[in-house]
Write a protein that holds these residues in place. Structure first.
Motif, PDB file in Angstrom:
ATOM      1  N   LYS A 104     -17.361 -19.974   7.071  1.00 56.58           N
ATOM      2  CA  LYS A 104     -17.997 -21.208   7.535  1.00 56.58           C
ATOM      3  C   LYS A 104     -17.690 -22.374   6.593  1.00 56.58           C
ATOM      4  CE  LYS A 104     -21.651 -18.898  10.107  1.00 56.58           C
ATOM      5  NZ  LYS A 104     -23.097 -18.749  10.373  1.00 56.58           N
ATOM      6  N   GLN A 105     -17.640 -22.089   5.290  1.00 59.70           N
ATOM      7  CA  GLN A 105     -17.262 -23.141   4.351  1.00 59.70           C
ATOM      8  C   GLN A 105     -15.855 -23.654   4.669  1.00 59.70           C
ATOM      9  OE1 GLN A 105     -17.835 -21.003   0.655  1.00 59.70           O
ATOM     10  NE2 GLN A 105     -19.817 -21.995   0.251  1.00 59.70           N
ATOM     11  N   ILE A 142     -14.089 -23.429   7.498  1.00 56.87           N
ATOM     12  CA  ILE A 142     -14.000 -24.118   8.787  1.00 56.87           C
ATOM     13  C   ILE A 142     -14.560 -25.543   8.690  1.00 56.87           C
ATOM     14  CG2 ILE A 142     -14.955 -24.127  11.132  1.00 56.87           C
ATOM     15  CD1 ILE A 142     -14.594 -21.102  11.165  1.00 56.87           C
ATOM     16  N   LYS A 143     -15.584 -25.720   7.861  1.00 59.28           N
ATOM     17  CA  LYS A 143     -16.201 -27.042   7.711  1.00 59.28           C
ATOM     18  C   LYS A 143     -15.539 -27.874   6.613  1.00 59.28           C
ATOM     19  CE  LYS A 143     -20.686 -25.463   9.390  1.00 59.28           C
ATOM     20  NZ  LYS A 143     -22.140 -25.276   9.100  1.00 59.28           N
ATOM     21  N   ASN A 157     -11.882 -18.382  14.957  1.00 59.43           N
ATOM     22  CA  ASN A 157     -11.493 -19.519  15.780  1.00 59.43           C
ATOM     23  C   ASN A 157     -10.967 -19.064  17.134  1.00 59.43           C
ATOM     24  OD1 ASN A 157     -12.172 -21.617  14.052  1.00 59.43           O
ATOM     25  ND2 ASN A 157     -10.223 -21.554  12.970  1.00 59.43           N
ATOM     26  N   ILE A 192     -19.967 -16.492   5.108  1.00 57.65           N
ATOM     27  CA  ILE A 192     -20.299 -17.824   4.594  1.00 57.65           C
ATOM     28  C   ILE A 192     -19.041 -18.513   4.086  1.00 57.65           C
ATOM     29  CG2 ILE A 192     -21.786 -19.110   3.026  1.00 57.65           C
ATOM     30  CD1 ILE A 192     -23.158 -17.452   5.283  1.00 57.65           C
ATOM     31  N   LEU A 237     -18.050 -21.421  16.243  1.00 58.54           N
ATOM     32  CA  LEU A 237     -18.990 -21.446  15.116  1.00 58.54           C
ATOM     33  C   LEU A 237     -19.667 -22.818  15.072  1.00 58.54           C
ATOM     34  CD1 LEU A 237     -17.121 -19.651  12.221  1.00 58.54           C
ATOM     35  CD2 LEU A 237     -19.042 -18.817  13.534  1.00 58.54           C
TER      36      LEU A 237
END
Length: 536
Positions: free
Chosen positions: A463-464, A466-467, A531, A460, A536
């Protein structure tokens, strides 16, 4: 005459499952006693989810359906995630839930849940046990749970039925069907042979169906005949030994594998189940031939020809009758393995998860059975750990559930009492199944648990990042691993170097005690690794 529970216990043992696992309720005690007098173990789990996962994994390894049980109401509700694992990871499993007798069930409210309705979306079949027809019910359950694609069935056990005399059948069916798969005629495979022989650069994408038909040897033989590189799903690791020159790696739904697949002029999908693939459109416009033991209904893999049958028989026949290929696979597989390895070798301060996996594989014996939890570390485990035989790598892929590695490892130890078993898990997944350390110790099922301690729910956090979202709400940390393990009667050690990990793994192997090895890792490379390998 036999009672209902005696019929059930006899059937489970005859099918090849010498234990029942779970957390019982009051209506379970007669079944537990019937199992005891037949020298069947009852393994008391601390969580119903873990019990179902253990039983499902036994089914994966042996082909005999695992058996788990729970009490009514809260126990049945808590077991749902384990049943979902068996459903989406295609595991043969019989789940038994206690239930009030019919009069009380119809008018009572306390602890009353409609178990059949709750489990209906997840099971292949569910039924309420009735002593008069229990022999037919159990025969149907055995056949349903093991037929491709395997999956769970559910018995609701009313309080009134366990000790009743079981009804007889005038012509009782065999508990398990005796299936014969005649060799196919060459003419029946003419179109498949012609397409394969016309290809200069075929590639094989193999999935879980190969294991259902015990077709690993034939898969390897076909690959060798064609000189084709092989990509497998993570559940199929080991079907082709991972030091074989044609083994490329695992399908993860990432960009990196598209380069390899796009070089091919024919995709041969063998036992590929869409539940093992990422939920995204098929990315290739290359012709596809699919070999399958059950028709594809999801239309995810656009096969121009789908050949149905027993996969061991089909792949063996094609290996015999197809011409030899161009031999492009050896170099292509080697290049792909190097590309993946280079993408994962990101810099780290201290012990990196990728080096931890390389150290583990170099230290542990070749015949080690490994289980793997969900989470950020799973990517590294799947790619860096090598398995050399069928069902030697066990994970939750279709469901992708955290908390799998420890109960999966216990099942592996039951199935392989003389082989080393290691469970790889993140700290988050470990905490979801921590109570089963006590099960491991009490039941004398020693396993080694390697915990990747990065003090967070790393997937998680990735993902945080990357976003572009700040890290928030994912911290764990502060666990005294040594005392935690000792509190359950296990050994515990913390390592933060490659040498420390190597020494801890070697010591655990020689002590034959349940051991928790907390590897303090630097997960800063996860974003670059994700990546490079996976969208993702």
């Amino acid at each position: 005459m036999a009672t209902t529970v005696e019929v059930l216990a006899d059937a489970f043992k005859e099918a090849g499952t010498p234990f029942i696992v779970g957390h019982p309720g009051g209506e379970s005690v007669e079944l537990m006693e019937a199992a005891r007098v037949r020298d069947m173990r009852f393994i008391l789990m601390k969580q119903e989810v873990a019990g179902a996962m253990l039983a499902a994994t036994w089914g994966d390894i042996t082909g005999a359906p695992g058996v788990c049980l729970s009490t009514r109401g809260p126990g049945a509700a808590n077991m749902v995630n384990g049943i979902a694992h068996a459903a989406l990871d295609r595991s043969p499993l019989i789940a038994i839930t206690d239930r009030m007798a019919t009069p009380q069930h119809e008018v009572g409210l306390r602890q009353r849940i409609d178990h059949l309705a709750m489990y209906a979306p997840l099971v292949k079949w569910g039924t309420t046990i009735d002593a008069r027809v229990v022999r037919q019910q159990v025969a149907r359950a055995m056949r349903t749970t093991t037929a491709p694609a395997p999956g769970p069935v559910q018995f609701d056990m009313p309080q009134s039925e366990p000790s009743k005399e079981a009804g007889d059948l005038a012509a009782p069916p065999p508990l398990m069907p005796n299936l014969a798969f005649p060799d196919p005629e060459r003419s029946g495979l003419r179109d498949a042979i012609a397409r394969i022989d016309a290809a200069r650069k075929p590639i094989i994408l193999a999935g879980l169906g190969v294991f259902w038909d015990r077709g690993s040897a034939e898969l390897v033989r076909l690959a060798e005949k064609l000189g084709a590189p092989v990509l497998t799903t993570s559940k199929l690791k080991g079907a082709i030994p991972e030091d074989h020159e044609l083994r490329a790696g695992c399908i993860i739904g990432g960009l990196i594998e598209r380069k390899l697949v796009s070089e091919a002029d024919l995709i041969i999908a063998v036992g590929l189940d869409a539940v093992e693939l990422q939920p995204k459109p098929w990315p290739y416009d290359i012709p596809v031939i699919a070999l399958a033991n059950t028709p594809s209904l999801d239309a995810l893999v656009p096969a121009e020809l789908e050949v149905l049958g027993n996969l061991a028989v089909l792949t063996g026949a094609l290996a015999d009758w197809c011409e030899g290929g161009s031999g492009w696979g050896q170099a292509a597989a080697a290049t792909f393995r190097d590309d993946v390895s280079n993408a994962l070798n990101t810099p780290a301060k201290g012990l990196s998860p990728q080096r931890a996996m390389e150290v583990a594989r170099a230290t542990l014996p070749r015949d080690t059975v490994a289980t793997c939890d969900a989470g950020a570390s799973r990517l590294l485990v799947v790619q860096k750990w090598q398995s050399y035989g069928p069902r030697e790598f066990l994970t939750s892929n279709g469901l992708g559930s955290m908390g799998y590695a420890i109960p999966g490892a216990l099942a592996a130890r039951l199935a392989h009492p003389d082989r080393p078993v290691v469970a790889f898990t993140g700290d988050g997944g470990f905490m979801m199944a921590v109570a089963e350390l006590q099960t491991s110790v009490r039941e004398k099922l020693p396993i080694t648990v390697v915990v990747f301690d990065d003090s967070e729910i790393a997937l998680i956090r990735v993902k945080q990042e990357i976003k572009g979202i700040r890290k928030h709400g994912v911290e764990i940390g502060g666990i005294d691993w040594e005392r935690l393990a000792q509190g359950f009667g296990a050994d515990g050690v913390v390592v933060d170097t490659e040498n420390g990990l190597q020494d801890a793994l070697a010591a655990a192997r020689h002590t034959e005690r349940t051991t928790v090895i907390a590897a303090r890792i630097d997960g800063s490379g996860y974003v670059d690794q994700f990546n490079a390998l996976r969208e993702l």
